[in-house]
Design a protein around this motif. Sequence first.
Motif, PDB file in Angstrom:
ATOM      1  N   SER A 172       0.807  -1.155  -0.123  1.00  0.00           N
ATOM      2  CA  SER A 172       0.037  -0.017  -0.021  1.00  0.00           C
ATOM      3  C   SER A 172       0.767   1.406  -0.137  1.00  0.00           C
ATOM      4  O   SER A 172       1.881   1.376   0.645  1.00  0.00           O
ATOM      5  N   GLY A 173       0.566   2.370  -0.766  1.00  0.00           N
ATOM      6  CA  GLY A 173       1.464   3.390  -1.054  1.00  0.00           C
ATOM      7  C   GLY A 173       2.276   3.324  -2.012  1.00  0.00           C
ATOM      8  O   GLY A 173       2.910   4.395  -2.263  1.00  0.00           O
ATOM      9  N   ASP A 174       2.758   2.095  -2.410  1.00  0.00           N
ATOM     10  CA  ASP A 174       3.853   2.222  -3.673  1.00  0.00           C
ATOM     11  C   ASP A 174       3.198   2.621  -4.842  1.00  0.00           C
ATOM     12  O   ASP A 174       2.087   3.148  -4.973  1.00  0.00           O
ATOM     13  N   ILE A 175       3.901   3.118  -5.860  1.00  0.00           N
ATOM     14  CA  ILE A 175       3.939   3.586  -7.166  1.00  0.00           C
ATOM     15  C   ILE A 175       4.143   2.615  -8.164  1.00  0.00           C
ATOM     16  O   ILE A 175       5.207   2.075  -8.072  1.00  0.00           O
ATOM     17  N   LEU A 176       2.991   2.434  -9.086  1.00  0.00           N
ATOM     18  CA  LEU A 176       3.117   1.596 -10.278  1.00  0.00           C
ATOM     19  C   LEU A 176       3.022   2.413 -11.518  1.00  0.00           C
ATOM     20  O   LEU A 176       1.967   2.959 -11.612  1.00  0.00           O
ATOM     21  N   PHE A 177       3.918   2.343 -12.474  1.00  0.00           N
ATOM     22  CA  PHE A 177       3.777   2.794 -13.795  1.00  0.00           C
ATOM     23  C   PHE A 177       3.658   1.674 -14.642  1.00  0.00           C
ATOM     24  O   PHE A 177       4.577   0.679 -14.949  1.00  0.00           O
ATOM     25  N   ILE A 196      -0.476   4.012  -5.909  1.00  0.00           N
ATOM     26  CA  ILE A 196      -0.590   5.064  -6.942  1.00  0.00           C
ATOM     27  C   ILE A 196      -0.351   4.401  -8.272  1.00  0.00           C
ATOM     28  O   ILE A 196       0.834   3.986  -8.513  1.00  0.00           O
ATOM     29  N   VAL A 197      -1.385   4.596  -9.129  1.00  0.00           N
ATOM     30  CA  VAL A 197      -1.104   3.901 -10.290  1.00  0.00           C
ATOM     31  C   VAL A 197      -1.081   4.859 -11.628  1.00  0.00           C
ATOM     32  O   VAL A 197      -1.912   5.628 -11.736  1.00  0.00           O
ATOM     33  N   PHE A 198      -0.119   4.932 -12.469  1.00  0.00           N
ATOM     34  CA  PHE A 198      -0.165   5.400 -13.703  1.00  0.00           C
ATOM     35  C   PHE A 198      -0.233   4.524 -14.847  1.00  0.00           C
ATOM     36  O   PHE A 198       0.640   3.580 -14.963  1.00  0.00           O
ATOM     37  N   SER A 255       7.938   2.459  -2.655  1.00  0.00           N
ATOM     38  CA  SER A 255       8.772   1.678  -3.788  1.00  0.00           C
ATOM     39  C   SER A 255       7.985   2.094  -4.993  1.00  0.00           C
ATOM     40  O   SER A 255       6.655   2.329  -5.171  1.00  0.00           O
ATOM     41  N   ILE A 256       8.897   2.071  -6.102  1.00  0.00           N
ATOM     42  CA  ILE A 256       8.490   2.329  -7.192  1.00  0.00           C
ATOM     43  C   ILE A 256       8.770   1.212  -8.217  1.00  0.00           C
ATOM     44  O   ILE A 256       9.787   0.748  -8.445  1.00  0.00           O
ATOM     45  N   HIS A 257       7.602   1.013  -9.092  1.00  0.00           N
ATOM     46  CA  HIS A 257       7.742  -0.266  -9.653  1.00  0.00           C
ATOM     47  C   HIS A 257       7.383  -0.034 -11.090  1.00  0.00           C
ATOM     48  O   HIS A 257       6.294   0.902 -11.250  1.00  0.00           O
ATOM     49  N   ILE A 258       8.136  -0.351 -12.206  1.00  0.00           N
ATOM     50  CA  ILE A 258       7.470  -0.110 -13.693  1.00  0.00           C
ATOM     51  C   ILE A 258       7.401  -1.376 -14.520  1.00  0.00           C
ATOM     52  O   ILE A 258       8.304  -2.210 -14.646  1.00  0.00           O
ATOM     53  N   PRO A 288      13.929   3.309  -9.220  1.00  0.00           N
ATOM     54  CA  PRO A 288      12.605   2.476  -9.367  1.00  0.00           C
ATOM     55  C   PRO A 288      12.983   1.026  -9.767  1.00  0.00           C
ATOM     56  O   PRO A 288      14.428   0.875 -10.284  1.00  0.00           O
ATOM     57  N   ARG A 289      12.200   0.015  -9.870  1.00  0.00           N
ATOM     58  CA  ARG A 289      12.533  -1.526 -10.095  1.00  0.00           C
ATOM     59  C   ARG A 289      11.545  -1.550 -11.398  1.00  0.00           C
ATOM     60  O   ARG A 289      10.426  -1.412 -11.476  1.00  0.00           O
ATOM     61  N   VAL A 290      12.260  -2.324 -12.306  1.00  0.00           N
ATOM     62  CA  VAL A 290      11.636  -2.513 -13.728  1.00  0.00           C
ATOM     63  C   VAL A 290      11.427  -3.935 -13.769  1.00  0.00           C
ATOM     64  O   VAL A 290      12.302  -4.721 -13.364  1.00  0.00           O
ATOM     65  N   HIS A 291      10.070  -4.409 -14.327  1.00  0.00           N
ATOM     66  CA  HIS A 291       9.838  -5.693 -14.880  1.00  0.00           C
ATOM     67  C   HIS A 291       9.540  -5.815 -15.983  1.00  0.00           C
ATOM     68  O   HIS A 291       8.495  -5.195 -16.465  1.00  0.00           O
ATOM     69  N   CYS A 292      10.473  -6.087 -16.703  1.00  0.00           N
ATOM     70  CA  CYS A 292      10.470  -6.194 -18.301  1.00  0.00           C
ATOM     71  C   CYS A 292      10.203  -7.524 -18.788  1.00  0.00           C
ATOM     72  O   CYS A 292      11.129  -8.373 -18.670  1.00  0.00           O
ATOM     73  N   TYR A 293       9.115  -7.645 -19.690  1.00  0.00           N
ATOM     74  CA  TYR A 293       9.015  -8.912 -20.540  1.00  0.00           C
ATOM     75  C   TYR A 293       9.673  -8.909 -21.726  1.00  0.00           C
ATOM     76  O   TYR A 293       9.692  -8.043 -22.433  1.00  0.00           O
ATOM     77  N   SER A 294       9.894 -10.331 -22.116  1.00  0.00           N
ATOM     78  CA  SER A 294      10.423 -10.586 -23.404  1.00  0.00           C
ATOM     79  C   SER A 294      10.288 -11.972 -23.683  1.00  0.00           C
ATOM     80  O   SER A 294      10.141 -12.806 -23.170  1.00  0.00           O
ATOM     81  N   PHE A 295      10.129 -12.230 -24.976  1.00  0.00           N
ATOM     82  CA  PHE A 295      10.324 -13.718 -25.772  1.00  0.00           C
ATOM     83  C   PHE A 295      11.828 -13.895 -26.026  1.00  0.00           C
ATOM     84  O   PHE A 295      12.516 -13.123 -26.227  1.00  0.00           O
ATOM     85  N   SER A 296      12.147 -15.363 -26.025  1.00  0.00           N
ATOM     86  CA  SER A 296      13.488 -15.824 -26.454  1.00  0.00           C
ATOM     87  C   SER A 296      13.224 -17.278 -26.869  1.00  0.00           C
ATOM     88  O   SER A 296      12.346 -17.670 -26.489  1.00  0.00           O
ATOM     89  N   LYS A 297      13.945 -17.384 -28.246  1.00  0.00           N
ATOM     90  CA  LYS A 297      14.004 -18.576 -28.798  1.00  0.00           C
ATOM     91  C   LYS A 297      15.559 -19.104 -28.626  1.00  0.00           C
ATOM     92  O   LYS A 297      15.935 -20.225 -29.161  1.00  0.00           O
TER      93      LYS A 297
END
Length: 362
Positions: A172-177, A196-198, A255-258, A288-297
Amino acid sequence: MTVAALPGPHFPAAAEHEVRGLVTKAAGERRPDLEKHSCPQISKYNLELTYENFKSEEILGAVLPEGQDVISGFSRVGHIAHLNLRDHQLPFKHLIGQVMIDKNPGITSAVNKINNIDNTYRNFEMEVLSGEENMMTKVRENNYIYEFDFSKVYWNPRLSTEHSRITDLLQSGDILFDVFAGVGPFTIPAARKNCIVFANDLNPESHKWLLHNCKLNKVGHKVKVFNLDGKDFLQGPVKEELQRQLELSEESKPSIHIVMNLPAKATEFLGAFRSLVDRQPRSRELLPRVHCYSFSKEVNPVEDVRQRAGAALGISLEACSSVHLVRNVAPNKVMLCVSFQIPAAVLCKNQTDHPGEQFIVR
């Protein structure tokens, strides 16, 4: 006893149970005229099995040409069965679609994807194989409700666990982009946790349904919604809020998450973080902490994703990132999420620290 059945490898359990019951009943009947001979009587019954008695895979196994793969699974999106048929199954697509509708209660439409999700708006062309053409649907995921036009937005029910995993990281109170928010499967749970969400999505239809679903789940007042390109969102609203948050004292830090869930292209947007803000943070914990998604072969998909993300940022993520396997997409293709805290040397202009400075992964 004679049983009329469609050819197939399995005898339906319900029918077998019925037959056994009849035989048991017949064997247990008392016949005074036969008791003196101590000879049980076996009666003959005809049991007719019809279309309703067979499962979808048994029906398709009986009517498709020998050697054909039998379709038994699909993605369910409300009343819609979403199939990914292979080329050799296409001549039988309408039959397959109708069987899926007949054998799955609540399914009234069967569709097949006819191209990859590679356009600007992350939706795909689909063909209605059987049933109604209404693509307006409602789904429930993790106790939240989402409504949308499936033909115009992106939705994947197989990401439910991943949505929960990220949400569980938030307090609670964290920021999400949410850079590529779609119709809100990361945004809405985060807002319900009083974050708090953007939230942003370039697709006008996704933007429309994102606003709708925020109101539907009673979090409209907690979410700021944007309809921008991902890069413009990062260099506009995200930059402005980050600049403000990085100036806060350590005592009041959230805490800031992207979250960047666009696995086909998300790593290409990571370069937007380089020298994004003007001032250095008062505390490393504010970064900020980034959570970035990707495919891989690749043979080593973890290293592949980590290397591509690091290259976009201009640093090595070898010792300061974690990679989570999200799901197997296809043979030799996986979806992963690489998570890391953005170093101040990357994020901030005029940063005196060495660009290779390592940070603890959170």
